[in-house]
Design a protein around this motif. Structure first.
Motif: not given
Length: 208
Positions: A179-200
């Motif tokens: 199952x894959x979900x993607x978009x043509x946006x710019x991806x995660x900004x650098x400042x949120x990559x470390x916390x991207x998979x944390x709740x909220x």
């Protein structure tokens, strides 16, 4: 409270209170998490209902209005199911046994979620592309799977810029699936990559 109270008749009460009181903190934190999760998960169904109400006001003819009313009714059912899914999620986190099903139509869940996403983006400048293989079935909890898929799709739309393509794929891979979900946006900004998979955790929305 100190356990070494001099009165024997109070010692047992004190010990019991000391066991119970810490649970109140856990209950308060759990209620806060539950409230925040419900508020987050209800945004998408409410947006879809608002969009459908706008369509209803512009609709010509009884047939068109009846169809839109049916769409609104279906979205309300989805919202109710999502609330149930949230309760299942919190039961899981509390390590309470949740019901599991041997065969769940994953293809159908993804197709329904794609339909909801198309409804949400009907008046926005974004394109949804879906390639969903039929007949894929998995074991698990239907409500939690539905919640996960809905979150993936709505987030892909929320953080997609105008003109973006949102791609959803469900394909067979040997004895499994992908199952894959993607978009043509710019991806995660650098400042949120470390916390991207944390709740909220969230970045700024690029949606309207």
């Amino acid at each position: 409270m100190p356990d070494d109270v001099p009165a024997p008749e109070l010692r047992d009460l004190t010990q019991r209170l000391n066991k119970v009181l810490p649970r109140f903190d856990d209950l308060v934190l759990g209620l806060r998490d539950l409230s925040a999760t419900m508020a987050h998960e209800m945004k998408t169904p409410l947006q879809v209902i608002r969009s459908d109400l706008s369509r209803l006001c512009r609709a010509d003819g009884d047939a068109a209005r009846s169809q839109i009313a049916a769409d609104i009714d279906r979205t309300i059912d989805i919202a109710n199911a999502r609330l149930h899914s949230i309760m299942q999620l919190f039961r899981l986190e509390a390590q309470v046994e949740i019901p599991m099903q041997a065969e769940i139509d994953l293809s159908g869940l993804v197709e329904n979620a794609v339909d909801d996403l198309v409804d949400l983006l009907e008046t926005r400048d974004r394109v949804v592309q879906a390639d969903v293989a039929g007949g894929i079935r998995v074991a698990g909890n239907r409500q939690l799977l539905d919640l996960m898929i809905g979150n993936l799709l709505t987030n892909s739309a929320k953080y997609a810029p105008k003109g973006a393509h949102i791609c959803i794929g469900l394909t067979r891979q040997g004895h499994g699936f992908r199952l894959s979900v993607s978009n043509t946006g710019q991806g995660f900004p650098e400042d949120v990559r470390k916390s991207a998979f944390e709740r909220y955790s969230r970045a700024g929305s690029t949606g309207d």
